[in-house]
Motif scaffolding. Sequence first.
Motif, PDB file in Angstrom:
ATOM      1  N   PHE A 231      70.171 -40.280  11.737  1.00 52.00           N
ATOM      2  CA  PHE A 231      68.562 -40.461  11.436  1.00 52.00           C
ATOM      3  C   PHE A 231      68.189 -39.062  11.556  1.00 52.00           C
ATOM      4  O   PHE A 231      67.252 -38.834  11.061  1.00 52.00           O
ATOM      5  N   SER A 232      68.778 -38.016  12.187  1.00 50.29           N
ATOM      6  CA  SER A 232      67.819 -36.771  12.467  1.00 50.29           C
ATOM      7  C   SER A 232      68.879 -35.768  11.597  1.00 50.29           C
ATOM      8  O   SER A 232      68.324 -34.505  11.629  1.00 50.29           O
ATOM      9  N   GLN A 233      69.758 -36.214  10.967  1.00 50.96           N
ATOM     10  CA  GLN A 233      70.666 -35.235   9.933  1.00 50.96           C
ATOM     11  C   GLN A 233      70.540 -35.485   8.582  1.00 50.96           C
ATOM     12  O   GLN A 233      70.840 -34.658   7.713  1.00 50.96           O
ATOM     13  N   ILE A 234      70.017 -36.423   8.170  1.00 50.00           N
ATOM     14  CA  ILE A 234      69.907 -36.815   6.636  1.00 50.00           C
ATOM     15  C   ILE A 234      68.277 -36.957   6.212  1.00 50.00           C
ATOM     16  O   ILE A 234      67.689 -37.734   6.994  1.00 50.00           O
ATOM     17  N   ASP A 235      67.952 -36.587   5.216  1.00 51.95           N
ATOM     18  CA  ASP A 235      66.969 -36.607   4.568  1.00 51.95           C
ATOM     19  C   ASP A 235      66.830 -37.605   3.561  1.00 51.95           C
ATOM     20  O   ASP A 235      67.530 -38.173   3.247  1.00 51.95           O
ATOM     21  N   LYS A 236      65.303 -38.267   2.946  1.00 57.90           N
ATOM     22  CA  LYS A 236      65.315 -39.384   2.223  1.00 57.90           C
ATOM     23  C   LYS A 236      65.897 -39.002   1.019  1.00 57.90           C
ATOM     24  O   LYS A 236      66.574 -39.924   0.365  1.00 57.90           O
ATOM     25  N   ILE A 237      65.753 -37.643   0.283  1.00 57.69           N
ATOM     26  CA  ILE A 237      66.398 -37.434  -0.920  1.00 57.69           C
ATOM     27  C   ILE A 237      67.917 -37.585  -0.968  1.00 57.69           C
ATOM     28  O   ILE A 237      68.404 -38.052  -1.754  1.00 57.69           O
ATOM     29  N   THR A 238      68.542 -36.919   0.162  1.00 59.47           N
ATOM     30  CA  THR A 238      69.937 -37.178   0.191  1.00 59.47           C
ATOM     31  C   THR A 238      70.525 -38.705   0.545  1.00 59.47           C
ATOM     32  O   THR A 238      71.365 -39.086  -0.454  1.00 59.47           O
ATOM     33  N   ALA A 239      69.619 -39.586   1.138  1.00 60.56           N
ATOM     34  CA  ALA A 239      69.905 -40.872   1.254  1.00 60.56           C
ATOM     35  C   ALA A 239      70.119 -41.335  -0.234  1.00 60.56           C
ATOM     36  O   ALA A 239      70.848 -42.435  -0.296  1.00 60.56           O
ATOM     37  N   ARG A 240      68.932 -41.292  -0.776  1.00 57.07           N
ATOM     38  CA  ARG A 240      68.837 -41.762  -2.285  1.00 57.07           C
ATOM     39  C   ARG A 240      69.932 -41.378  -3.268  1.00 57.07           C
ATOM     40  O   ARG A 240      70.352 -42.219  -4.015  1.00 57.07           O
ATOM     41  N   GLU A 241      70.328 -40.098  -3.110  1.00 57.74           N
ATOM     42  CA  GLU A 241      71.540 -39.700  -3.892  1.00 57.74           C
ATOM     43  C   GLU A 241      72.630 -40.416  -3.545  1.00 57.74           C
ATOM     44  O   GLU A 241      73.420 -40.722  -4.433  1.00 57.74           O
ATOM     45  N   GLU A 242      72.935 -40.580  -2.242  1.00 60.01           N
ATOM     46  CA  GLU A 242      74.073 -41.264  -1.931  1.00 60.01           C
ATOM     47  C   GLU A 242      74.102 -42.573  -2.529  1.00 60.01           C
ATOM     48  O   GLU A 242      75.006 -43.075  -2.800  1.00 60.01           O
ATOM     49  N   LEU A 243      73.035 -43.274  -2.644  1.00 61.01           N
ATOM     50  CA  LEU A 243      72.988 -44.598  -3.375  1.00 61.01           C
ATOM     51  C   LEU A 243      72.604 -44.422  -4.742  1.00 61.01           C
ATOM     52  O   LEU A 243      72.507 -45.671  -5.529  1.00 61.01           O
ATOM     53  N   ASN A 244      72.938 -43.426  -5.518  1.00 59.55           N
ATOM     54  CA  ASN A 244      72.555 -43.305  -6.793  1.00 59.55           C
ATOM     55  C   ASN A 244      71.058 -43.860  -7.239  1.00 59.55           C
ATOM     56  O   ASN A 244      70.927 -44.503  -8.342  1.00 59.55           O
ATOM     57  N   LEU A 245      70.013 -43.392  -6.284  1.00 60.51           N
ATOM     58  CA  LEU A 245      68.943 -43.819  -6.652  1.00 60.51           C
ATOM     59  C   LEU A 245      68.052 -42.888  -7.124  1.00 60.51           C
ATOM     60  O   LEU A 245      68.279 -41.643  -6.779  1.00 60.51           O
ATOM     61  N   LEU A 246      66.934 -42.989  -7.736  1.00 64.15           N
ATOM     62  CA  LEU A 246      66.043 -41.722  -8.035  1.00 64.15           C
ATOM     63  C   LEU A 246      65.085 -41.687  -6.804  1.00 64.15           C
ATOM     64  O   LEU A 246      64.761 -42.397  -6.164  1.00 64.15           O
ATOM     65  N   ASN A 247      64.206 -40.671  -7.001  1.00 68.58           N
ATOM     66  CA  ASN A 247      63.210 -40.204  -6.160  1.00 68.58           C
ATOM     67  C   ASN A 247      61.796 -40.994  -6.518  1.00 68.58           C
ATOM     68  O   ASN A 247      60.936 -40.460  -6.943  1.00 68.58           O
ATOM     69  N   LYS A 248      61.753 -42.338  -6.155  1.00 68.63           N
ATOM     70  CA  LYS A 248      60.586 -42.898  -6.467  1.00 68.63           C
ATOM     71  C   LYS A 248      60.324 -44.127  -5.553  1.00 68.63           C
ATOM     72  O   LYS A 248      61.359 -44.415  -4.812  1.00 68.63           O
ATOM     73  N   PRO A 249      59.263 -44.634  -5.494  1.00 66.74           N
ATOM     74  CA  PRO A 249      58.783 -45.709  -4.419  1.00 66.74           C
ATOM     75  C   PRO A 249      60.031 -46.784  -4.174  1.00 66.74           C
ATOM     76  O   PRO A 249      60.607 -47.305  -5.280  1.00 66.74           O
ATOM     77  N   THR A 250      60.434 -46.850  -2.978  1.00 69.37           N
ATOM     78  CA  THR A 250      61.799 -47.844  -2.682  1.00 69.37           C
ATOM     79  C   THR A 250      61.503 -48.664  -1.662  1.00 69.37           C
ATOM     80  O   THR A 250      61.174 -48.516  -0.488  1.00 69.37           O
ATOM     81  N   LEU A 251      61.771 -49.856  -2.010  1.00 68.46           N
ATOM     82  CA  LEU A 251      61.777 -51.257  -1.080  1.00 68.46           C
ATOM     83  C   LEU A 251      63.035 -51.571  -0.426  1.00 68.46           C
ATOM     84  O   LEU A 251      64.039 -51.811  -1.402  1.00 68.46           O
ATOM     85  N   LEU A 252      63.400 -51.722   0.801  1.00 65.88           N
ATOM     86  CA  LEU A 252      64.603 -52.251   1.349  1.00 65.88           C
ATOM     87  C   LEU A 252      64.334 -53.808   1.898  1.00 65.88           C
ATOM     88  O   LEU A 252      63.379 -53.813   2.676  1.00 65.88           O
ATOM     89  N   VAL A 253      65.106 -54.391   1.667  1.00 62.94           N
ATOM     90  CA  VAL A 253      64.992 -55.874   2.306  1.00 62.94           C
ATOM     91  C   VAL A 253      66.187 -56.112   2.936  1.00 62.94           C
ATOM     92  O   VAL A 253      67.521 -56.067   2.312  1.00 62.94           O
ATOM     93  N   MET A 254      65.979 -56.566   4.208  1.00 68.56           N
ATOM     94  CA  MET A 254      67.365 -56.860   5.080  1.00 68.56           C
ATOM     95  C   MET A 254      66.982 -57.941   6.020  1.00 68.56           C
ATOM     96  O   MET A 254      65.820 -58.013   6.642  1.00 68.56           O
TER      97      MET A 254
END
Length: 375
Positions: free
Chosen positions: A175-198
């Motif tokens: 949580f202190s090593q990865i930023d939002k853009i990197t996380a989205r790239e890992e999931l093959n997502l774009l940089n736009k509003p993102t909802l997580l449901v869990m």
Amino acid sequence: MEMSESNRQKTVFITGGGTGGHIYPAIAVANALREAGCKIYYVGNPKNLEKEIAQKEGLDFLEVDISGMPRRADFCVFKWMWKLFIATARAIGYIFKYKPDMVFGTGGYVSAPALFASVLTKTPFATHDCDAAPGIVSKTVAPFAKFVSLAFEGSKNCVNTRKAVCFGNPIRKEFSQIDKITAREELNLLNKPTLLVMGGSQGAKTLNKALVYTLEDLFKEFDIQIIHQTGKKNYDGTVEMLEKVYPAYKENNNYILRPYFDRMFTPLIAADIAFTRAGSLSISELCAAGAASILVPYPYAAADHQRKNAREMEKYHAAIYLEDRDCNSANLYKILRDLFNSPTEITLLQEKAKSLAKPYATREITTEILNIINC
């Protein structure tokens, strides 16, 4: 030449399990202690998720057969008490065999045998309780613990000890090593509003259904992307619903459907908004990720702890509270519509959540343990 006591590798038992809320804080502390040179054994139920996770982390696993205490006062309680006695005796055997310098438990019924064994053998131990309402195991052993770590300041009134400290929940270092853009790239997502449901590590049918029945409307009105963790046991049922209600989900690149994420920190960091149950670890990780959240407490949680967790977040204006009985597609759509139409409100919730994060909990707990075993 014999190794001196001060140079001997220290051994620590880590215990806690049943759900991710107990397991992942234990794993975070276990890994930090291992990096500090300690030998770690994880004590847990082999039928639960903790064995799989501990073994993936390369931790030696010691088995105890224990389940949650029956809620009804009938013959099943006596069977459970016998089971607890046998499990505690086995944990005592592990203590005599491996001679841990300390035991650290993160609560829940799985931690009971090792913690009770620690009390009986006078082995130093400490506990961490992740909920606003500490569980029965944590409260029972608190007077004998070297220290009691808590996630909420108000929980100090619930444990009978002067050694309670509000460190916050231990969370994974990512949580202190990865930023939002990197996380989205890992999931093959774009940089736009993102909802997580869990729905937590177990999933939640109520949340899955509410989302499925509002998916089509959300994608029609907003340019968003959605990450949906159903829980392993609810995946097939969710797919069946989708086939009936929104069969286009298969072709929608803005919708990720998974039963479970091994690297759960990735979708948490990627999200702007989370629609989720109110387990304490999930809340701590959402705060660390700086995500706005819609919290739906599980109504049958022990001691109603999820409702108390969610109310704490609501009190600080860091989350939107939604009762399980009101968790339907119409209410979810209204809340999300209001949020997506008001980026300022999303930012405010994110900032409030971030302000409640305790990013150094793992380090502080680990330091306290090392101070005790090295003194």
